[in-house]
Design an enzyme around this catalytic site. Structure first.
Site, short mmCIF file in Angstrom:
data_model
loop_
_atom_site.label_atom_id
_atom_site.label_comp_id
_atom_site.label_asym_id
_atom_site.label_seq_id
_atom_site.Cartn_x
_atom_site.Cartn_y
_atom_site.Cartn_z
N LYS A 46 0.80 -1.23 0.00
CA LYS A 46 0.00 0.00 0.00
C LYS A 46 0.84 1.28 0.00
CE LYS A 46 -4.27 -1.66 2.04
NZ LYS A 46 -5.29 -1.46 3.09
N ASP A 82 -9.93 3.34 2.00
CA ASP A 82 -10.06 2.75 3.35
C ASP A 82 -10.61 3.78 4.33
OD1 ASP A 82 -9.15 0.16 2.83
OD2 ASP A 82 -7.05 0.72 3.12
P1 NAP Z 1 -0.34 -3.48 9.97
O1 NAP Z 1 0.00 -2.25 9.23
O2 NAP Z 1 0.52 -4.69 9.91
O3 NAP Z 1 -0.54 -3.06 11.54
C1 NAP Z 1 -0.80 -4.05 12.51
C2 NAP Z 1 -1.13 -3.38 13.83
O4 NAP Z 1 -1.48 -4.40 14.78
C3 NAP Z 1 0.03 -2.61 14.45
O5 NAP Z 1 -0.48 -1.50 15.16
C4 NAP Z 1 0.64 -3.65 15.40
O6 NAP Z 1 1.34 -3.07 16.48
C5 NAP Z 1 -0.62 -4.28 15.93
N1 NAP Z 1 -0.39 -5.61 16.48
C6 NAP Z 1 -0.08 -6.74 15.79
N2 NAP Z 1 0.07 -7.78 16.66
C7 NAP Z 1 -0.14 -7.27 17.90
C8 NAP Z 1 -0.14 -7.84 19.20
N3 NAP Z 1 0.10 -9.14 19.39
N4 NAP Z 1 -0.44 -7.04 20.28
C9 NAP Z 1 -0.70 -5.72 20.08
N5 NAP Z 1 -0.71 -5.12 18.87
C10 NAP Z 1 -0.43 -5.89 17.80
O7 NAP Z 1 -1.79 -4.02 9.53
P2 NAP Z 1 -3.04 -3.15 8.98
O8 NAP Z 1 -3.02 -3.16 7.50
O9 NAP Z 1 -3.09 -1.87 9.70
O10 NAP Z 1 -4.26 -4.10 9.42
C11 NAP Z 1 -4.64 -4.20 10.79
C12 NAP Z 1 -5.92 -5.06 10.88
O11 NAP Z 1 -6.99 -4.38 10.21
C13 NAP Z 1 -5.78 -6.43 10.20
O12 NAP Z 1 -6.48 -7.36 10.99
C14 NAP Z 1 -6.51 -6.25 8.88
O13 NAP Z 1 -7.09 -7.47 8.42
C15 NAP Z 1 -7.61 -5.26 9.29
N6 NAP Z 1 -8.08 -4.46 8.14
C16 NAP Z 1 -9.40 -4.49 7.87
C17 NAP Z 1 -9.90 -3.72 6.86
C18 NAP Z 1 -11.36 -3.78 6.56
O14 NAP Z 1 -11.77 -3.33 5.50
N7 NAP Z 1 -12.17 -4.28 7.48
C19 NAP Z 1 -9.06 -2.89 6.09
C20 NAP Z 1 -7.70 -2.87 6.41
C21 NAP Z 1 -7.21 -3.67 7.44
P3 NAP Z 1 2.90 -2.73 16.36
O15 NAP Z 1 2.99 -1.41 15.65
O16 NAP Z 1 3.33 -2.68 17.78
O17 NAP Z 1 3.53 -3.87 15.58
#
Ligand code: NAP
Length: 247
Positions: A46, A82
């Site tokens: 992205k 998004d």
């Molecule tokens: P990302 O950029 O990889 O960010 C992941 C986030 O989760 C970071 O803030 C990370 O914290 C945190 N995290 C991961 N494991 C953790 C743990 N064990 N304990 C605490 N915090 C943790 O991913 P993203 O693209 O933002 O996506 C995040 C979520 O949103 C995913 O589940 C994705 O499927 C969902 N999503 C949904 C939609 C939708 O349309 N519904 C759209 C986009 C994303 P750190 O910074 O500390 O690593």
């Protein structure tokens, strides 16, 4: 969802998966320029995809990430649906702007914080890695909720959004400590696999309003489709197909 939208409008076309390793991203986008009306871009491309585009517009400029590319006669234009897609889902709740607490500081959290701040919400951000939360707040707004302030912030927030990946593929994991939930209001979980996360299950049992991850997924899809099709999206057909696909 996209295929159902094309069918509902009687348009020809196919929405297909283009698995793309990081080292082939540039080459893939050239192919898009030659042969596709547009693409969605997802993790981990992205941010990097921006370098391959001619222009970036709207929310994508502030969020610094693109999830939708439109091919305008050979010119590749990047958008971020998004952020508006999240708000599209939230609007179904008829909430007035107020305070919100966002868990996470990744790409999804950025889009959510941007959407809320732009619409007058006061947004606290809590993330496991402080530096990432700092970077987010500096770029899109809001303030940081430190670990020692989390409990109080959760209890009093009228809108809690889980934008971490905790709960993804693990129905037992929750981003909050056991027993901690807002006292009133709404809880949104962006995770959509599983659809009913532990956080949402507990929030529902506590009588809170809950919104699952399909809301934002549908919202970003509706807005992306409209950019490509240049026509209103058939929302009901898309929602039906999406719910069917994740059942
Ligand atoms: P990302 O950029 O990889 O960010 C992941 C986030 O989760 C970071 O803030 C990370 O914290 C945190 N995290 C991961 N494991 C953790 C743990 N064990 N304990 C605490 N915090 C943790 O991913 P993203 O693209 O933002 O996506 C995040 C979520 O949103 C995913 O589940 C994705 O499927 C969902 N999503 C949904 C939609 C939708 O349309 N519904 C759209 C986009 C994303 P750190 O910074 O500390 O690593």
């Amino acid at each position: 969802m996209m295929q159902a939208a094309l069918a509902a409008l009687g348009r020809e076309g196919a929405y297909e998966l283009l698995p793309t390793p990081a080292e082939r991203l540039g080459e893939r986008m050239q192919e898009v320029r030659r042969s596709y009306r547009g693409v969605n871009v997802t993790v981990p491309h992205k941010r990097r995809v921006v370098e391959t585009l001619d222009r970036v517009e709207g929310d994508a400029l502030s969020v610094g990430a693109v999830n939708t590319v439109v091919n305008r006669s050979g010119e590749l234009v990047g958008h971020n649906t998004d952020a508006a897609g999240f708000y599209w889902a939230l609007e179904r709740l008829d909430l007035l702007p107020g305070e919100a607490l966002i868990l996470g500081a990744g790409g999804a959290a950025r889009a959510v914080v941007h959407a809320l701040v732009q619409r007058g919400w006061l947004v606290g951000v809590h993330n496991r890695t402080l530096a990432r939360a700092q970077e987010l707040v500096e770029r899109v707004g809001g303030w940081i909720v430190a670990p020692d302030k989390l409990e109080k912030a959760v209890r009093r927030t009228p809108l809690l959004v889980n934008a971490t990946s905790v709960g993804l593929n693990d129905a037992d994991a929750s981003p909050l400590p056991e027993g901690l939930l807002p006292e009133a209001g709404a809880v949104v979980d962006l995770v959509y696999a599983p659809l009913e996360t532990r956080l949402l299950r507990e929030a529902r049992s506590a009588g809170l309003v809950v919104v699952d991850g399909l809301g934002m997924l549908l919202g970003q899809g509706v807005l992306a489709f409209e950019l490509w099709a240049e026509a209103p999206a058939p929302v009901e057909a898309m929602e039906r197909a999406l719910r069917e696909a994740v059942r």
